[in-house]
Enzyme design. Sequence first.
Site, PDB file in Angstrom:
ATOM      1  N   LYS A  68      53.301  46.727  49.578  1.00 53.78           N
ATOM      2  CA  LYS A  68      52.823  46.901  48.214  1.00 53.78           C
ATOM      3  C   LYS A  68      54.000  47.168  47.277  1.00 53.78           C
ATOM      4  CE  LYS A  68      48.787  46.437  49.925  1.00 53.78           C
ATOM      5  NZ  LYS A  68      47.891  47.463  50.429  1.00 53.78           N
ATOM      6  N   TRP A 107      39.862  51.914  51.006  1.00 54.49           N
ATOM      7  CA  TRP A 107      40.757  52.272  52.112  1.00 54.49           C
ATOM      8  C   TRP A 107      40.443  53.649  52.674  1.00 54.49           C
ATOM      9  CZ3 TRP A 107      42.509  48.195  54.182  1.00 54.49           C
ATOM     10  CH2 TRP A 107      42.870  47.094  53.410  1.00 54.49           C
ATOM     11  N   ASP A 162      47.384  58.522  52.095  1.00 60.84           N
ATOM     12  CA  ASP A 162      47.696  57.099  52.149  1.00 60.84           C
ATOM     13  C   ASP A 162      48.259  56.733  50.776  1.00 60.84           C
ATOM     14  OD1 ASP A 162      47.801  54.365  52.138  1.00 60.84           O
ATOM     15  OD2 ASP A 162      45.725  54.049  52.786  1.00 60.84           O
TER      16      ASP A 162
HETATM   17  C1  PLP Z   1      46.831  47.549  51.484  1.00 61.33           C
HETATM   18  C2  PLP Z   1      46.392  48.924  51.772  1.00 61.33           C
HETATM   19  C3  PLP Z   1      46.048  49.320  53.077  1.00 61.33           C
HETATM   20  C4  PLP Z   1      46.044  48.368  54.257  1.00 61.33           C
HETATM   21  O1  PLP Z   1      47.337  48.061  54.588  1.00 61.33           O
HETATM   22  P1  PLP Z   1      47.716  47.177  55.884  1.00 61.33           P
HETATM   23  O2  PLP Z   1      49.185  47.255  55.887  1.00 61.33           O
HETATM   24  O3  PLP Z   1      47.182  45.806  55.625  1.00 61.33           O
HETATM   25  O4  PLP Z   1      47.093  47.803  57.052  1.00 61.33           O
HETATM   26  C5  PLP Z   1      45.687  50.639  53.278  1.00 61.33           C
HETATM   27  N1  PLP Z   1      45.669  51.520  52.266  1.00 61.33           N
HETATM   28  C6  PLP Z   1      45.990  51.158  51.003  1.00 61.33           C
HETATM   29  C7  PLP Z   1      45.949  52.182  49.918  1.00 61.33           C
HETATM   30  C8  PLP Z   1      46.359  49.861  50.721  1.00 61.33           C
HETATM   31  O5  PLP Z   1      46.680  49.515  49.463  1.00 61.33           O
END
Ligand code: PLP
Length: 361
Positions: free
Chosen positions: A195, A101, A171
């Site tokens: 998540k 990511w 993130d």
């Molecule tokens: C799942 C995830 C993403 C992508 O998320 P979306 O909502 O599908 O855009 C980005 N960063 C991390 C750390 C993730 O676990």
Amino acid sequence: MKRVYNFSAGPAILPEEVLKEAAAEMLDYQDSGMSVMEMSHRSKTYQQIIDDAESDLRKLLNIPANYKVLFLQGGATLQFSMIPMNLMKNKVADYIISGHWAKKAAEEAEKYGKVNRIASSEDKMFSYIPDVSNLEISPDADYVFMCDNNTIFGTKYYELPNTKGKVLISDASSCFLSEPIDVTKYGIIFAGAQKNVGPAGTVIVIIREDLITKDLENYVPIMLRYDIHAENQSMYNTPPTYGIYLCGKVFKWLLNLGGLEAIHKINVIKANLLYDYLDQSSMFFGTVEKKSRSLMNVCFKSTSPELDEKFIKEAKALGFDNLKGHRSVGGMRASIYNAMPTEGVKALVEFMKEFEGKNRG
Ligand SMILES: *Cc1c(COP(=O)(O)O)cnc(C)c1O
């Protein structure tokens, strides 16, 4: 009705109590005569829902008054674009490449300015967190970007990068609200809800007010401007109303549990159950460096891909679902987010022991 132990990395397990409450309120939310899904976002009833969600989140994370909380859409991925569009003044940013990511985020930011990859763990398939104690921070960097928990590879930071005074952006999608953090260390924390806190479709952004500016390139779409969302309390247009409502319920569930210190203790217990077993097993082993181990996503393998496949199949038949690792890593991944009960992890470890006993060569 039978619910499985759902080890999916995302969209992922939610607390059963929360789902039951939502089900009970589905047709008639608090005598409104309608579902939250059918309700105007401009109604008093809905205003209360979003206000409560924000204030409960502020309580949980102890968010200072000079930070805005935004409930947006577009997933964590849209933040990869919004961040450089809104924050790149000098057109330079530093990225720590700790996984899939972070790499994606850096590639997207490159469209808007110069990206310096100041550290990376790609040399060993992202199986560790790079040393971030003395990074070569670019003098003109607008910010430093990190991904707190690497969902696909199963690693997390145990110490924040030393950004030498530069704004830190994280993130936190796959570890959001899994443990207490000091919000003041960050300029922006963002997380896709699916998540650890709610259904897909909502993304939460916590942003320090001084980073919100009106001085933006004309091309920046109105929906991708933090200033517009902040001025309008996340209601410039229709927000993801039902998602915010469910996130709000998860925030209350966490507060009732005792907040983030309480859930962190439980998360450590759950992760240790799995890691301790992996460390003494002669069939299964963890795939990342011990000192970088994630509390949320536990990645492991057995002695062969054939055995991995057999394990995943037999586990599924017994109600342990979504244990297959990401295609780029192979093996297994057990995502044990906040909502995964300790019993679920215990039962998984018991099954692994049994499987190991039966399949020893
Ligand atoms: C799942 C995830 C993403 C992508 O998320 P979306 O909502 O599908 O855009 C980005 N960063 C991390 C750390 C993730 O676990």
